[in-house]
Design a protein around this motif. Structure first.
Motif, PDB file in Angstrom:
ATOM      1  N   GLU A   1       0.790  -1.055  -0.026  1.00  0.00           N
ATOM      2  CA  GLU A   1       0.056  -0.136   0.052  1.00  0.00           C
ATOM      3  C   GLU A   1       0.763   1.375  -0.001  1.00  0.00           C
ATOM      4  OE1 GLU A   1      -2.994  -0.515   3.016  1.00  0.00           O
ATOM      5  OE2 GLU A   1      -3.584  -2.257   2.161  1.00  0.00           O
ATOM      6  N   TYR A   2       0.309   2.365   0.008  1.00  0.00           N
ATOM      7  CA  TYR A   2       0.888   3.518  -0.284  1.00  0.00           C
ATOM      8  C   TYR A   2       1.567   4.419   0.920  1.00  0.00           C
ATOM      9  CZ  TYR A   2      -3.640   5.492   1.350  1.00  0.00           C
ATOM     10  OH  TYR A   2      -4.628   5.677   2.014  1.00  0.00           O
ATOM     11  N   ILE A   3       1.237   3.651   2.271  1.00  0.00           N
ATOM     12  CA  ILE A   3       1.529   4.429   3.495  1.00  0.00           C
ATOM     13  C   ILE A   3       3.140   4.167   3.783  1.00  0.00           C
ATOM     14  CG2 ILE A   3       1.146   5.235   5.769  1.00  0.00           C
ATOM     15  CD1 ILE A   3      -1.749   4.655   5.026  1.00  0.00           C
ATOM     16  N   ILE A   4       4.016   5.314   3.441  1.00  0.00           N
ATOM     17  CA  ILE A   4       5.521   4.881   3.615  1.00  0.00           C
ATOM     18  C   ILE A   4       6.017   4.677   5.299  1.00  0.00           C
ATOM     19  CG2 ILE A   4       6.397   7.141   4.058  1.00  0.00           C
ATOM     20  CD1 ILE A   4       8.509   6.457   1.843  1.00  0.00           C
ATOM     21  N   GLU A   5       5.007   5.179   6.030  1.00  0.00           N
ATOM     22  CA  GLU A   5       5.669   5.164   7.429  1.00  0.00           C
ATOM     23  C   GLU A   5       5.154   3.504   7.734  1.00  0.00           C
ATOM     24  OE1 GLU A   5       4.797   9.223   6.633  1.00  0.00           O
ATOM     25  OE2 GLU A   5       3.498   7.418   6.242  1.00  0.00           O
ATOM     26  N   ILE A   6       4.322   2.820   7.304  1.00  0.00           N
ATOM     27  CA  ILE A   6       3.921   1.392   7.390  1.00  0.00           C
ATOM     28  C   ILE A   6       4.979   0.627   6.882  1.00  0.00           C
ATOM     29  CG2 ILE A   6       2.545  -0.380   6.848  1.00  0.00           C
ATOM     30  CD1 ILE A   6       0.098   1.544   7.258  1.00  0.00           C
ATOM     31  N   LEU A   7       5.539   0.981   5.630  1.00  0.00           N
ATOM     32  CA  LEU A   7       6.889   0.293   5.207  1.00  0.00           C
ATOM     33  C   LEU A   7       7.948   0.484   6.005  1.00  0.00           C
ATOM     34  CD1 LEU A   7       6.262   0.987   1.460  1.00  0.00           C
ATOM     35  CD2 LEU A   7       5.573  -0.894   2.543  1.00  0.00           C
ATOM     36  N   GLU A   8       8.257   1.590   6.497  1.00  0.00           N
ATOM     37  CA  GLU A   8       9.286   2.070   7.319  1.00  0.00           C
ATOM     38  C   GLU A   8       9.273   1.254   8.513  1.00  0.00           C
ATOM     39  OE1 GLU A   8      10.443   6.320   5.832  1.00  0.00           O
ATOM     40  OE2 GLU A   8       8.882   6.095   7.359  1.00  0.00           O
ATOM     41  N   MET A   9       8.229   1.460   9.178  1.00  0.00           N
ATOM     42  CA  MET A   9       8.093   0.348  10.595  1.00  0.00           C
ATOM     43  C   MET A   9       8.188  -1.074  10.256  1.00  0.00           C
ATOM     44  SD  MET A   9       4.526  -0.023  12.711  1.00  0.00           S
ATOM     45  CE  MET A   9       3.954  -0.943  11.401  1.00  0.00           C
ATOM     46  N   THR A  10       7.317  -1.478   9.361  1.00  0.00           N
ATOM     47  CA  THR A  10       7.560  -3.052   9.140  1.00  0.00           C
ATOM     48  C   THR A  10       9.070  -3.517   8.810  1.00  0.00           C
ATOM     49  OG1 THR A  10       5.220  -3.070   8.048  1.00  0.00           O
ATOM     50  CG2 THR A  10       6.544  -4.891   7.753  1.00  0.00           C
ATOM     51  N   TYR A  11       9.715  -2.733   7.939  1.00  0.00           N
ATOM     52  CA  TYR A  11      11.149  -2.967   7.795  1.00  0.00           C
ATOM     53  C   TYR A  11      11.838  -3.019   8.952  1.00  0.00           C
ATOM     54  CZ  TYR A  11      15.993  -2.898   5.791  1.00  0.00           C
ATOM     55  OH  TYR A  11      17.234  -3.344   5.457  1.00  0.00           O
ATOM     56  N   VAL A  12      11.832  -1.936   9.906  1.00  0.00           N
ATOM     57  CA  VAL A  12      12.676  -1.949  11.077  1.00  0.00           C
ATOM     58  C   VAL A  12      12.353  -3.072  11.965  1.00  0.00           C
ATOM     59  CG1 VAL A  12      12.884  -0.524  13.127  1.00  0.00           C
ATOM     60  CG2 VAL A  12      12.997   0.608  11.048  1.00  0.00           C
ATOM     61  N   ILE A  13      11.120  -3.369  12.116  1.00  0.00           N
ATOM     62  CA  ILE A  13      10.864  -4.652  12.937  1.00  0.00           C
ATOM     63  C   ILE A  13      11.366  -5.879  12.206  1.00  0.00           C
ATOM     64  CG2 ILE A  13       9.066  -5.838  13.970  1.00  0.00           C
ATOM     65  CD1 ILE A  13       7.714  -3.039  14.395  1.00  0.00           C
ATOM     66  N   LEU A  14      10.902  -6.185  10.975  1.00  0.00           N
ATOM     67  CA  LEU A  14      11.126  -7.420  10.283  1.00  0.00           C
ATOM     68  C   LEU A  14      12.867  -7.679   9.996  1.00  0.00           C
ATOM     69  CD1 LEU A  14       8.307  -7.981   7.993  1.00  0.00           C
ATOM     70  CD2 LEU A  14       8.601  -9.007  10.178  1.00  0.00           C
ATOM     71  N   LYS A  15      13.386  -6.684   9.777  1.00  0.00           N
ATOM     72  CA  LYS A  15      14.807  -6.947   9.495  1.00  0.00           C
ATOM     73  C   LYS A  15      15.696  -7.464  10.577  1.00  0.00           C
ATOM     74  CE  LYS A  15      16.956  -2.536  10.712  1.00  0.00           C
ATOM     75  NZ  LYS A  15      17.855  -1.454  10.248  1.00  0.00           N
ATOM     76  N   GLU A  16      15.110  -7.414  11.878  1.00  0.00           N
ATOM     77  CA  GLU A  16      15.698  -8.163  13.074  1.00  0.00           C
ATOM     78  C   GLU A  16      15.021  -9.528  13.372  1.00  0.00           C
ATOM     79  OE1 GLU A  16      18.235  -6.758  14.617  1.00  0.00           O
ATOM     80  OE2 GLU A  16      18.000  -4.987  13.211  1.00  0.00           O
ATOM     81  N   GLN A  17      14.103  -9.764  12.747  1.00  0.00           N
ATOM     82  CA  GLN A  17      13.774 -11.220  12.910  1.00  0.00           C
ATOM     83  C   GLN A  17      13.863 -12.304  11.800  1.00  0.00           C
ATOM     84  OE1 GLN A  17       9.169 -10.786  12.968  1.00  0.00           O
ATOM     85  NE2 GLN A  17       9.354  -9.458  14.617  1.00  0.00           N
ATOM     86  N   ASP A  18      13.722 -13.477  12.315  1.00  0.00           N
ATOM     87  CA  ASP A  18      13.721 -14.635  10.990  1.00  0.00           C
ATOM     88  C   ASP A  18      12.448 -14.408  10.087  1.00  0.00           C
ATOM     89  OD1 ASP A  18      14.026 -16.754   9.362  1.00  0.00           O
ATOM     90  OD2 ASP A  18      13.944 -18.190  11.155  1.00  0.00           O
ATOM     91  N   THR A  19      12.588 -14.186   8.963  1.00  0.00           N
ATOM     92  CA  THR A  19      11.395 -13.963   8.137  1.00  0.00           C
ATOM     93  C   THR A  19      11.278 -15.264   7.150  1.00  0.00           C
ATOM     94  OG1 THR A  19      12.597 -12.629   6.421  1.00  0.00           O
ATOM     95  CG2 THR A  19      11.441 -11.681   8.277  1.00  0.00           C
ATOM     96  N   GLU A  20      11.903 -16.320   7.350  1.00  0.00           N
ATOM     97  CA  GLU A  20      11.822 -17.367   6.515  1.00  0.00           C
ATOM     98  C   GLU A  20      10.293 -17.826   6.411  1.00  0.00           C
ATOM     99  OE1 GLU A  20      14.149 -18.780   4.490  1.00  0.00           O
ATOM    100  OE2 GLU A  20      15.247 -17.086   5.255  1.00  0.00           O
ATOM    101  N   LYS A  21       9.578 -17.898   7.431  1.00  0.00           N
ATOM    102  CA  LYS A  21       8.063 -18.265   7.209  1.00  0.00           C
ATOM    103  C   LYS A  21       7.253 -17.450   6.258  1.00  0.00           C
ATOM    104  CE  LYS A  21       7.760 -20.598  11.543  1.00  0.00           C
ATOM    105  NZ  LYS A  21       7.049 -20.645  12.831  1.00  0.00           N
ATOM    106  N   ILE A  22       7.698 -16.061   6.289  1.00  0.00           N
ATOM    107  CA  ILE A  22       7.284 -15.329   5.472  1.00  0.00           C
ATOM    108  C   ILE A  22       7.558 -15.484   3.939  1.00  0.00           C
ATOM    109  CG2 ILE A  22       7.036 -12.525   4.631  1.00  0.00           C
ATOM    110  CD1 ILE A  22       7.263 -11.928   7.684  1.00  0.00           C
ATOM    111  N   LYS A  23       8.734 -15.504   3.766  1.00  0.00           N
ATOM    112  CA  LYS A  23       9.509 -16.014   2.365  1.00  0.00           C
ATOM    113  C   LYS A  23       8.806 -16.991   1.909  1.00  0.00           C
ATOM    114  CE  LYS A  23      13.915 -13.491   3.359  1.00  0.00           C
ATOM    115  NZ  LYS A  23      15.192 -13.797   3.570  1.00  0.00           N
ATOM    116  N   ARG A  24       8.299 -18.168   2.718  1.00  0.00           N
ATOM    117  CA  ARG A  24       7.756 -19.266   2.339  1.00  0.00           C
ATOM    118  C   ARG A  24       6.410 -19.088   1.738  1.00  0.00           C
ATOM    119  NH1 ARG A  24       9.393 -22.405   5.930  1.00  0.00           N
ATOM    120  NH2 ARG A  24       7.796 -22.020   7.358  1.00  0.00           N
ATOM    121  N   PHE A  25       5.733 -18.307   2.582  1.00  0.00           N
ATOM    122  CA  PHE A  25       4.277 -17.803   2.324  1.00  0.00           C
ATOM    123  C   PHE A  25       4.399 -17.006   0.864  1.00  0.00           C
ATOM    124  CE2 PHE A  25       1.410 -14.365   2.088  1.00  0.00           C
ATOM    125  CZ  PHE A  25      -0.016 -15.035   1.813  1.00  0.00           C
ATOM    126  N   CYS A  26       5.424 -16.139   0.526  1.00  0.00           N
ATOM    127  CA  CYS A  26       5.376 -15.306  -0.591  1.00  0.00           C
ATOM    128  C   CYS A  26       5.610 -16.285  -1.849  1.00  0.00           C
ATOM    129  CB  CYS A  26       6.330 -13.964  -0.552  1.00  0.00           C
ATOM    130  SG  CYS A  26       6.127 -13.010   0.753  1.00  0.00           S
TER     131      CYS A  26
END
Length: 190
Positions: free
Chosen positions: A112-137
């Motif tokens: 979506e178009y709200i950059i603040e959501i992208l920024e917040m999500t990136y800051v949190i997820l870059k510190e997490q293991d996102t393999e499950k998200i990648k598998r879903f994608c």
């Protein structure tokens, strides 16, 4: 309709959360006959609403919900028409030990178009293991590639002047680093 955005095993908890949602909506818009986005997750079809118009009254009862019900609530409100409500609930969801069934809600909001959501999500997820998200994608390559392209179109429309180097744009970084996007996925689409 909202129950189809969650596994059948969660039906009782989903119905409990739905029961608590307010009848009052923004601009008196109906939540009936909603447009949905379809994903596949573990051979189960998930239909999440594109937008919901419930006013956010969750502060009145969230403390009385189980962790699973809170997660369901955050997923539902992540589809709200108010960007501040979406961001608030996505933030809460990302800070939880969220279940795999919450992943479609996390991925969808990021095209979506709200950059603040992208920024917040990136800051949190870059510190997490996102393999499950990648598998879903990868399980939803066609929809995921559409989401990536949609994110690009919002960058082009709203943020190109401010972030003229797309390779440094937060949306691109989020999709590539946390969600596993690569150009080769476009060739693998069905």
């Amino acid at each position: 309709m909202l129950q189809y955005g969650f596994p059948i095993s969660l039906r009782d908890d989903v119905m409990e959360v739905i029961r608590l949602l307010p009848k009052k909506t923004y601009h008196n818009l109906s939540n009936e006959l909603l447009e949905t986005i379809e994903y596949i997750q573990d051979d189960y079809v998930v239909n999440i609403p594109y937008r919901l118009y419930f006013k956010d009254n969750s502060d009145q009862y969230i403390d009385n919900l189980t962790e699973q019900q809170k997660m369901i609530l955050h997923c539902i409100y992540s589809r709200n028409c108010d960007g501040y409500v979406r961001q608030k609930h996505l933030h809460s969801l990302l800070l939880m030990d969220y279940e795999e069934w919450a992943i479609p809600y996390i991925v969808k909001i990021c095209d979506e178009y709200i950059i603040e959501i992208l920024e917040m999500t990136y800051v949190i997820l870059k510190e997490q293991d996102t393999e499950k998200i990648k598998r879903f994608c990868m399980e939803n390559i066609e929809g995921f590639c559409k989401s990536y392209n949609r994110m690009i179109s919002y960058w082009n429309e709203f943020y190109r002047d401010r972030y003229n180097n797309f390779h440094q744009y937060i949306g691109r970084k989020l999709f590539r680093e946390c969600f596993g996007y690569s150009r080769s996925l476009e060739r693998r689409k069905k």
